[in-house]
Design an enzyme around this catalytic site. Structure first.
Site, PDB file in Angstrom:
ATOM      1  N   ASN A   9       0.991  -1.355  -0.030  1.00 41.81           N
ATOM      2  CA  ASN A   9       0.015   0.085  -0.080  1.00 41.81           C
ATOM      3  C   ASN A   9       0.839   1.320   0.070  1.00 41.81           C
ATOM      4  O   ASN A   9       1.288   1.639   0.834  1.00 41.81           O
ATOM      5  CB  ASN A   9      -0.724   0.026   1.331  1.00 41.81           C
ATOM      6  CG  ASN A   9      -1.787   1.087   1.438  1.00 41.81           C
ATOM      7  OD1 ASN A   9      -1.827   2.082   0.437  1.00 41.81           O
ATOM      8  ND2 ASN A   9      -2.524   1.303   2.631  1.00 41.81           N
ATOM      9  N   TRP A  10       1.021   1.853  -1.234  1.00 43.73           N
ATOM     10  CA  TRP A  10       1.939   2.958  -1.244  1.00 43.73           C
ATOM     11  C   TRP A  10       1.327   4.337  -0.576  1.00 43.73           C
ATOM     12  O   TRP A  10       2.111   5.367  -0.511  1.00 43.73           O
ATOM     13  CB  TRP A  10       2.082   3.389  -2.810  1.00 43.73           C
ATOM     14  CG  TRP A  10       2.987   2.561  -3.599  1.00 43.73           C
ATOM     15  CD1 TRP A  10       3.181   1.205  -3.168  1.00 43.73           C
ATOM     16  CD2 TRP A  10       3.429   2.235  -4.906  1.00 43.73           C
ATOM     17  NE1 TRP A  10       3.676   0.216  -3.988  1.00 43.73           N
ATOM     18  CE2 TRP A  10       3.959   0.961  -5.188  1.00 43.73           C
ATOM     19  CE3 TRP A  10       3.120   3.114  -5.703  1.00 43.73           C
ATOM     20  CZ2 TRP A  10       4.352   0.516  -6.246  1.00 43.73           C
ATOM     21  CZ3 TRP A  10       3.743   2.850  -7.136  1.00 43.73           C
ATOM     22  CH2 TRP A  10       4.368   1.505  -7.302  1.00 43.73           C
ATOM     23  N   LYS A  11       0.012   4.346  -0.152  1.00 44.16           N
ATOM     24  CA  LYS A  11      -0.533   5.591   0.291  1.00 44.16           C
ATOM     25  C   LYS A  11      -0.315   6.703  -0.574  1.00 44.16           C
ATOM     26  O   LYS A  11      -0.118   6.637  -1.653  1.00 44.16           O
ATOM     27  CB  LYS A  11      -0.292   5.559   1.752  1.00 44.16           C
ATOM     28  CG  LYS A  11      -0.371   4.349   2.669  1.00 44.16           C
ATOM     29  CD  LYS A  11       0.008   4.462   4.247  1.00 44.16           C
ATOM     30  CE  LYS A  11      -0.214   3.080   4.648  1.00 44.16           C
ATOM     31  NZ  LYS A  11      -0.015   3.054   6.297  1.00 44.16           N
ATOM     32  N   HIS A  95      -9.599   0.877   4.999  1.00 44.79           N
ATOM     33  CA  HIS A  95      -8.194   1.058   5.723  1.00 44.79           C
ATOM     34  C   HIS A  95      -8.581   2.006   6.815  1.00 44.79           C
ATOM     35  O   HIS A  95      -9.237   2.986   6.831  1.00 44.79           O
ATOM     36  CB  HIS A  95      -7.305   1.678   4.557  1.00 44.79           C
ATOM     37  CG  HIS A  95      -6.131   1.740   5.335  1.00 44.79           C
ATOM     38  ND1 HIS A  95      -5.504   2.550   6.121  1.00 44.79           N
ATOM     39  CD2 HIS A  95      -4.911   0.714   5.136  1.00 44.79           C
ATOM     40  CE1 HIS A  95      -4.122   2.296   6.243  1.00 44.79           C
ATOM     41  NE2 HIS A  95      -3.724   1.387   5.768  1.00 44.79           N
ATOM     42  N   GLU A  97      -6.873   4.604   7.965  1.00 43.00           N
ATOM     43  CA  GLU A  97      -6.790   6.112   7.543  1.00 43.00           C
ATOM     44  C   GLU A  97      -7.998   6.623   6.827  1.00 43.00           C
ATOM     45  O   GLU A  97      -8.227   7.571   7.124  1.00 43.00           O
ATOM     46  CB  GLU A  97      -5.213   6.314   6.533  1.00 43.00           C
ATOM     47  CG  GLU A  97      -4.397   5.808   7.485  1.00 43.00           C
ATOM     48  CD  GLU A  97      -3.005   5.262   6.670  1.00 43.00           C
ATOM     49  OE1 GLU A  97      -2.866   5.214   5.793  1.00 43.00           O
ATOM     50  OE2 GLU A  97      -2.175   4.799   7.724  1.00 43.00           O
ATOM     51  N   GLU A 167      -5.139  -4.995  10.637  1.00 45.88           N
ATOM     52  CA  GLU A 167      -4.262  -3.919  10.672  1.00 45.88           C
ATOM     53  C   GLU A 167      -4.233  -3.044  12.214  1.00 45.88           C
ATOM     54  O   GLU A 167      -5.160  -2.188  12.117  1.00 45.88           O
ATOM     55  CB  GLU A 167      -4.307  -2.704   9.623  1.00 45.88           C
ATOM     56  CG  GLU A 167      -3.828  -3.567   8.227  1.00 45.88           C
ATOM     57  CD  GLU A 167      -3.362  -2.637   7.334  1.00 45.88           C
ATOM     58  OE1 GLU A 167      -2.370  -2.878   6.687  1.00 45.88           O
ATOM     59  OE2 GLU A 167      -3.856  -1.386   7.254  1.00 45.88           O
ATOM     60  N   GLY A 173       2.627   2.338  11.189  1.00 43.17           N
ATOM     61  CA  GLY A 173       3.814   3.540  10.770  1.00 43.17           C
ATOM     62  C   GLY A 173       4.455   3.648  12.208  1.00 43.17           C
ATOM     63  O   GLY A 173       4.971   4.777  12.199  1.00 43.17           O
ATOM     64  N   SER A 213       3.666  -2.124  10.388  1.00 42.82           N
ATOM     65  CA  SER A 213       5.278  -2.114  10.529  1.00 42.82           C
ATOM     66  C   SER A 213       5.726  -3.437   9.982  1.00 42.82           C
ATOM     67  O   SER A 213       6.756  -4.078  10.966  1.00 42.82           O
ATOM     68  CB  SER A 213       5.478  -1.757  12.032  1.00 42.82           C
ATOM     69  OG  SER A 213       5.050  -0.225  12.367  1.00 42.82           O
ATOM     70  N   GLY A 234       2.837  -1.266   4.152  1.00 42.63           N
ATOM     71  CA  GLY A 234       3.003   0.353   3.841  1.00 42.63           C
ATOM     72  C   GLY A 234       4.476   0.691   3.630  1.00 42.63           C
ATOM     73  O   GLY A 234       5.127   0.646   2.561  1.00 42.63           O
ATOM     74  N   GLY A 235       5.222   1.507   4.496  1.00 40.28           N
ATOM     75  CA  GLY A 235       6.252   2.135   4.421  1.00 40.28           C
ATOM     76  C   GLY A 235       7.372   1.210   3.599  1.00 40.28           C
ATOM     77  O   GLY A 235       8.024   1.702   2.792  1.00 40.28           O
TER      78      GLY A 235
HETATM   79  P1  13P Z   1       3.264   0.415   7.840  1.00 40.25           P
HETATM   80  O1  13P Z   1       3.543  -0.928   7.230  1.00 40.25           O
HETATM   81  O2  13P Z   1       3.939   1.677   7.271  1.00 40.25           O
HETATM   82  O3  13P Z   1       2.889   0.126   9.168  1.00 40.25           O
HETATM   83  O4  13P Z   1       1.708   0.479   7.227  1.00 40.25           O
HETATM   84  C1  13P Z   1       0.640  -0.575   7.312  1.00 40.25           C
HETATM   85  C2  13P Z   1      -0.635  -0.227   6.708  1.00 40.25           C
HETATM   86  O5  13P Z   1      -1.412   0.585   6.922  1.00 40.25           O
HETATM   87  C3  13P Z   1      -0.791  -0.992   5.204  1.00 40.25           C
HETATM   88  O6  13P Z   1      -1.966  -0.535   4.925  1.00 40.25           O
END
Ligand code: 13P
Length: 251
Positions: A9-11, A95, A97, A167, A173, A213, A234-235
């Protein structure tokens, strides 16, 4: 056997050029896998380019979100059909977010899941508790409610196009991963929730991903758990080397 999924997930990151570079790098490094699915979730503007680059590869592409509406006067929204027309085959729904910063309720998330499925997209439905909920012992109740409401009205056939992602918000994050044991406990519970809602076979076949993470250094421990069928990253998905290292987890 459930085929593992590693999804990135590149956000809200990258621009057109760096998005293409990342997709190209991942395609050339990860061409050989047969026993795992790899899905990229770039921001909307890069979907056609990334879907094009992944077309003849093992990599699949999806949107990070879709509108709950089909079409019409919804300024700024992107429909499931639009996503399909870019060559993408997946979307994320619910998600944290989106739930937190855009006030998406379980009902909205359920509408999105249904919209995605009727447009022909596969869906990753995200569930997860926040730190306060975990500390007061409500994690199980929260993920059960989000799962039951998010999947309300679906039948067994539709579930063939659905993946769940656990999640926990306190792990997103933050560099704080749930331990493999903490994650396994929730995943096992989620499988039971699905068995109760649908049937044994649906629960057994469902892929449940962990997200929060995930890094090259913790993926093996997570994947060793019986009910963890992959990761939503994510990251660490923003870099060819680190995401490829996660894709290369050891079984
Ligand atoms: P991180 O891997 O950056 O913690 O993000 C997880 C996430 O929200 C994937 O959708």
């Amino acid at each position: 056997m459930r085929t593992p999924i590693i999804a990135g997930n590149w956000k809200m990151n990258k621009d057109m050029q760096s998005a293409k570079e990342l997709a190209r790098g991942l395609v050339s490094k990860n061409a050989r896998f047969r026993d795992r699915e790899i899905i990229l979730f770039p921001p909307y503007p890069f979907l056609p380019a990334v879907a094009g680059l992944c077309q003849d590869s093992r990599l699949e592409v999806g949107a990070q979100d879709i509108s709950e509406h089909e079409a019409g006067a919804f300024t700024g929204e992107v429909s499931a059909e639009m996503v399909v027309s870019t060559g993408a085959t997946w979307t994320i729904a619910g998600h944290s977010e989106r739930r937190n910063y855009h006030l998406e309720t379980d009902e909205i998330v359920n509408n999105k899941v249904k919209r995605a499925l009727s447009a022909g997209l596969n869906v990753i439905l995200c569930v997860g508790e926040n730190l306060r909920e975990r500390e007061r012992g409500a994690a199980f109740d929260v993920v059960q409610r989000q799962t039951e409401r998010g999947l309300a009205g679906l039948d067994q056939d539709a579930m063939g196009h659905v993946v769940l992602a656990y999640e926990p918000l306190w792990a997103i994050g933050t560099g704080k991963t749930a331990t493999p044991r903490q994650a396994q406990e929730i995943h096992e519970f989620l499988r039971w929730v699905i068995q109760r809602m649908f049937d044994n076979a649906t629960a057994e076949d469902l892929r449940i991903l962990y997200g929060g993470s995930v890094k090259p250094g913790n993926i093996n421990g997570l994947m060793a758990q019986k009910d963890i069928d992959g990761a939503l990253v994510g990251g660490a998905s923003l870099d060819v080397e680190s995401f490829s290292a996660i894709i290369n987890f050891e079984v």
